[in-house]
Design a protein around this motif. Structure first.
Motif, short mmCIF file in Angstrom:
data_model
loop_
_atom_site.label_atom_id
_atom_site.label_comp_id
_atom_site.label_asym_id
_atom_site.label_seq_id
_atom_site.Cartn_x
_atom_site.Cartn_y
_atom_site.Cartn_z
N UNK A 70 -17.13 32.48 36.82
CA UNK A 70 -16.59 31.11 36.81
C UNK A 70 -16.80 30.45 35.46
N UNK A 71 -17.97 30.62 34.85
CA UNK A 71 -18.24 30.04 33.53
C UNK A 71 -17.33 30.64 32.46
N UNK A 72 -17.09 31.96 32.55
CA UNK A 72 -16.21 32.61 31.59
C UNK A 72 -14.78 32.10 31.75
N UNK A 73 -14.37 31.88 32.98
CA UNK A 73 -13.03 31.34 33.23
C UNK A 73 -12.87 29.95 32.60
N UNK A 74 -13.88 29.07 32.74
CA UNK A 74 -13.81 27.73 32.15
C UNK A 74 -13.75 27.81 30.63
N UNK A 75 -14.51 28.75 30.06
CA UNK A 75 -14.50 28.92 28.60
C UNK A 75 -13.13 29.37 28.11
N UNK A 76 -12.53 30.33 28.80
CA UNK A 76 -11.20 30.81 28.43
C UNK A 76 -10.16 29.71 28.57
N UNK A 77 -10.29 28.90 29.62
CA UNK A 77 -9.32 27.82 29.85
C UNK A 77 -9.38 26.78 28.74
N UNK A 78 -10.58 26.40 28.33
CA UNK A 78 -10.72 25.42 27.26
C UNK A 78 -10.21 25.97 25.93
#
Length: 342
Positions: A70-78
């Protein structure tokens, strides 16, 4: 359990190398790993195959894996969002637009300057209420009821209760400090005061004062004069001319007014100095024994001096302002001329 650990480490390695250049690729990541049929949900189902004595350890491992994803997903999204903005023509490496800074009001600048000069002589700052009772504004200052000197100050009375007034001077704060009984006293009292006067280039119905009070044993008029000489030299320069004139204030005896050379006209005469070349900047004197007695201080043991000056008039001299009304009109063209460094 070992197989589960191996699977998770493999997926972490795979996800860490995932590159998302746009929001479409980020969505592909979400579907593959976090979707309803994604890898995270599938591997969470492996809990049923873990031995009972290892379920706690496996649960912690799976939760850490889910949070990692989930944290990696948020990083990629930003990151992808920033890429989209950059692609639209915005250079994200440029500094932001600076927010314009305002400036301090000239009255505030002058107040701070006056206070800083007297603080070098050991004066502390005290403040009090702007709506004051008759005792602190008049009675304790040797101005009993029906005293003719009360007519010297055109007072705004509170209609519902005439025993309360808008303070006509910050001397009321001096009374409050003396009533505390903590001697010696070396205090400054800055603040806004009110008098029912005609508004003109030289006067207003409200203005600002700084008053000073020094109470101790063996205080003399010479101490008062040297204190004020120091203030004037620091405020206006070593070459300023000063004169003391005898005066009358009910709360000091003897009393004096102090004038300095008019800096608007250089002493040649103008509307600010009434064509005299001199400008009165403060009143002063030795604290009247009656005032000390009213505040519970023994006048046979203690003596002191007090002084009071308006802030507007020194500000007019310092900044070459020829109309006192400019200070309260909030004209941005006027206020922009002043900075905190002035």
């Amino acid at each position: 359990m070992e197989q589960l650990v191996s699977q998770i480490e493999g997926y972490k390695s795979e996800m860490s190398s995932f590159i998302a250049n746009d929001e479409k690729q980020v969505e592909e990541f979400r579907i593959k790993y976090l979707g309803t049929k994604g890898i995270v949900k599938a591997i969470m189902g492996e809990m049923k195959n873990v031995a009972a004595d290892q379920k706690k350890q496996a649960g912690q491992l799976l939760n850490e894996f889910r949070l990692f994803t989930e944290n990696l997903y948020e990083t990629l999204k930003q990151a992808a969002s920033g890429t989209e903005v950059a692609a639209a023509g915005t250079d994200l490496s440029l500094p932001g637009d600076p927010a314009p800074l305002g400036s301090r009001h000239p009255i505030t600048l002058m107040r701070n300057r006056i206070v800083s000069i007297f603080q070098r002589l050991g004066f502390a700052v005290a403040e009090g209420p702007e709506i004051e009772d008759d005792w602190h504004n008049f009675g304790a200052l040797n101005l009993p009821a029906h005293h003719p000197a009360r007519d010297m100050q055109d007072t705004f009375y509170i209609q519902q209760n005439p025993d309360w007034v808008l303070r006509t001077h910050t001397s009321s704060v001096q009374i409050r400090e003396m009533e505390k009984g903590k001697l010696p006293i070396r205090m400054l009292m800055p603040g806004r005061v009110y008098r029912n006067e005609t508004v003109s280039a030289r006067s207003h119905c409200f203005f600002h004062q700084v008053e000073g009070l020094y109470i101790d044993e063996n205080v003399s008029f010479a101490d008062l004069k040297q204190t004020l000489y120091f203030f004037v030299k620091e405020m206006y320069g070593k070459d300023v001319k000063v004169r003391f004139r005898p005066s009358y204030f009910p709360f000091t005896e003897p009393s004096a007014e102090m004038d300095v050379t008019c800096m608007i006209c250089g002493g040649s005469g103008c509307n600010i100095c009434k064509k005299t070349g001199w400008v009165e900047i403060l009143g002063c004197g030795m604290v009247h024994p009656n005032v000390l007695t009213n505040c519970g201080i023994d006048p046979n043991k203690y003596s002191g001096f007090a002084f009071g000056l308006g802030i507007e008039r020194p500000a007019m001299l310092k900044y070459d302002v020829n109309d006192l009304r400019l200070f309260s009109e909030n004209d941005i063209r006027f206020l922009r001329q002043f900075t905190a460094a002035t």
